[in-house]
Enzyme design. Sequence first.
Site, PDB file in Angstrom:
ATOM      1  N   ARG A  92       0.958  -1.182   0.023  1.00 28.56           N
ATOM      2  CA  ARG A  92      -0.101  -0.011  -0.003  1.00 28.56           C
ATOM      3  C   ARG A  92       1.002   1.260  -0.083  1.00 28.56           C
ATOM      4  O   ARG A  92       1.782   1.325   1.044  1.00 28.56           O
ATOM      5  CB  ARG A  92      -0.946  -0.101   1.193  1.00 28.56           C
ATOM      6  N   HIS A 136      -2.539  11.053   0.870  1.00 28.69           N
ATOM      7  CA  HIS A 136      -1.828  10.709   2.247  1.00 28.69           C
ATOM      8  C   HIS A 136      -1.364  12.185   2.758  1.00 28.69           C
ATOM      9  O   HIS A 136      -0.030  12.087   2.743  1.00 28.69           O
ATOM     10  CB  HIS A 136      -0.861   9.741   2.204  1.00 28.69           C
ATOM     11  N   GLU A 181      -6.993   8.632   6.482  1.00 24.99           N
ATOM     12  CA  GLU A 181      -7.068   9.295   7.743  1.00 24.99           C
ATOM     13  C   GLU A 181      -7.538  10.594   7.727  1.00 24.99           C
ATOM     14  O   GLU A 181      -6.741  11.674   8.304  1.00 24.99           O
ATOM     15  CB  GLU A 181      -5.680   9.279   8.709  1.00 24.99           C
ATOM     16  N   ASN A 309      -7.111   2.066  10.080  1.00 28.18           N
ATOM     17  CA  ASN A 309      -5.879   2.270  10.769  1.00 28.18           C
ATOM     18  C   ASN A 309      -6.042   2.302  12.350  1.00 28.18           C
ATOM     19  O   ASN A 309      -6.960   3.017  12.742  1.00 28.18           O
ATOM     20  CB  ASN A 309      -5.137   3.505  10.240  1.00 28.18           C
ATOM     21  N   TYR A 311      -4.471   2.057  16.151  1.00 27.40           N
ATOM     22  CA  TYR A 311      -2.920   2.307  16.782  1.00 27.40           C
ATOM     23  C   TYR A 311      -3.002   2.042  18.226  1.00 27.40           C
ATOM     24  O   TYR A 311      -2.172   1.590  19.240  1.00 27.40           O
ATOM     25  CB  TYR A 311      -1.965   3.569  16.554  1.00 27.40           C
ATOM     26  N   GLU A 382      -3.454   0.010   8.434  1.00 25.01           N
ATOM     27  CA  GLU A 382      -2.236   0.358   8.994  1.00 25.01           C
ATOM     28  C   GLU A 382      -2.447  -0.142  10.433  1.00 25.01           C
ATOM     29  O   GLU A 382      -3.442   0.031  11.057  1.00 25.01           O
ATOM     30  CB  GLU A 382      -1.937   1.924   9.035  1.00 25.01           C
TER      31      GLU A 382
HETATM   32  O1  IFM Z   1       3.001   7.943   9.862  1.00 23.29           O
HETATM   33  C1  IFM Z   1       1.853   7.718  10.233  1.00 23.29           C
HETATM   34  C2  IFM Z   1       1.153   7.541   9.027  1.00 23.29           C
HETATM   35  O2  IFM Z   1       1.252   8.355   7.852  1.00 23.29           O
HETATM   36  C3  IFM Z   1      -0.346   7.759   9.143  1.00 23.29           C
HETATM   37  N1  IFM Z   1      -0.848   6.690  10.042  1.00 23.29           N
HETATM   38  C4  IFM Z   1      -0.185   6.952  11.435  1.00 23.29           C
HETATM   39  C5  IFM Z   1       1.467   6.779  11.100  1.00 23.29           C
HETATM   40  C6  IFM Z   1       1.990   6.569  12.553  1.00 23.29           C
HETATM   41  O3  IFM Z   1       1.730   7.948  13.022  1.00 23.29           O
END
Ligand code: IFM
Length: 477
Positions: A92, A136, A181, A309, A311, A382
């Site tokens: 990706r 992006h 995002e 995504n 985290y 992600e």
């Molecule tokens: O590096 C970023 C990415 O560009 C977008 N999502 C989160 C990642 C980590 O912060």
Amino acid sequence: MSNPATPPAVGVLDERPPLTFPPGFLWGAATAAYQIEGAANEGGRTASIWDTFSHTEGRTVAGHTGDVACDHYHRLTDDVRLMAELGLKSYRFSVSWPRVQPGGSGPANREGLDFYQRLVDELMANGIEPWLTLYHWDLPQELEDAGGWPARDTAARFADYALLMADALGDRVKYWTTLNEPWCSAFLGYGSGVHAPGRSDGADAVRAGHHLMLGHGLAVQALRTAVPGAQLGVTVNLYPVTPASDAPGDIDAARRIDGLANRFFLDPILRGAYPDDLVADLAKVTDFGHVHDGDLATIATPLDVVGVNYYSRHVVAAPVPGEQPEAYWRAQACWPGSEDVRFVTRGVPVTDMGWEIDAPGLVETLRRVHEEYTDLPLYVTENGSAFIDEVVDGQVDDVDRLAYFDAHLRASHEAISAGVPLRGYFAWSLMDNFEWAWGYTKRFGMIYVDYDKQTRIPKSSARWYAEVIRRNGLAAQ
Ligand code: IFM
């Protein structure tokens, strides 16, 4: 409600069973143009908002810029060879808008398109499915000068750019993501201003969010005709939002932040409406006069896939009256109308970004999208972690990152077992790169990049991930 569930510690791989993923599960890794390409002034590329922002004093750590980054623009063939060695099924990447359409309007730049055509050809020659993200975060500077995402016309410009890419790569690329995002583009770019273009106005952030989604809907409509058979989607960054206690104020804080972080995007895109409570929360910031008749229908244009995504989790508490120093408020300016909500930490292990490690939150997030919003196939587009890496004898033994991936892949598998149609997983990131305002000080890669020499070292996590892909699952621990 008691304190939010404490996730199991990551860092120790205790006894865990082997897990096999469904046949055809799409194992990938992700990057983004400005974070890896470099060659900022080559091949006819013009400036994006990130060029301007990173070249403005005080905006990024140590004044780092993406001018050179991982020099991927010149090392495409070697980098794809590394991907093939990992056994990636998909890669990706994002397209730099000002590289392919300098200035953000007018004709395509042949040289810019050539780069992506070579990348796609190289990927396909190595049996790697290209997954293209159109946006992006690198808006052409000229479009920002004309108003940026708070201006409605930017949405139309984005659809034109999508068509230009469809024309160039529609015969070879099946998976198309419009935005990566949009929360970050809107609320970090125009709210707190910690991302490009660095503006700080709550109403502009809300308008930006709307026009990003409008651009998404218009682009999906254009691509649907231009690329028959394409799998079209969007990628949103989602967080479970948990109240710090069962006090009504904390529960309300969680509702507000969930509205801004998650439902601001999920509801218009997948249900065709903004949530009423979010509109009420934002009443002091905007009257939503920027929403025209028909916008929400455009935004909700049917998709084929949804990218998530993931985290970490947000744990939040009610505002404490009088406790709002200026610095604190500024940091929170990405939550317009809810700036005084407190974000609390639970003392669980964190990554080098300070983000709490919470793999169960991924199960929760995927289940929520599926159970509350859509039956569409989902992809984790992600997931990953920054840790401090050390090169010892030419090797990088990144056990913490490996454990993070392991825990989140187990969570992905749990979501599938619970009925979520999760079809793939993309590790963030293929290689260390320019981490936006943090510059090169945070490393998320499975491949270590020595930025001075531009050498690459696959870390332990990369070798481990290659084995996961080979087995289509996780070995017993
Ligand atoms: O590096 C970023 C990415 O560009 C977008 N999502 C989160 C990642 C980590 O912060």
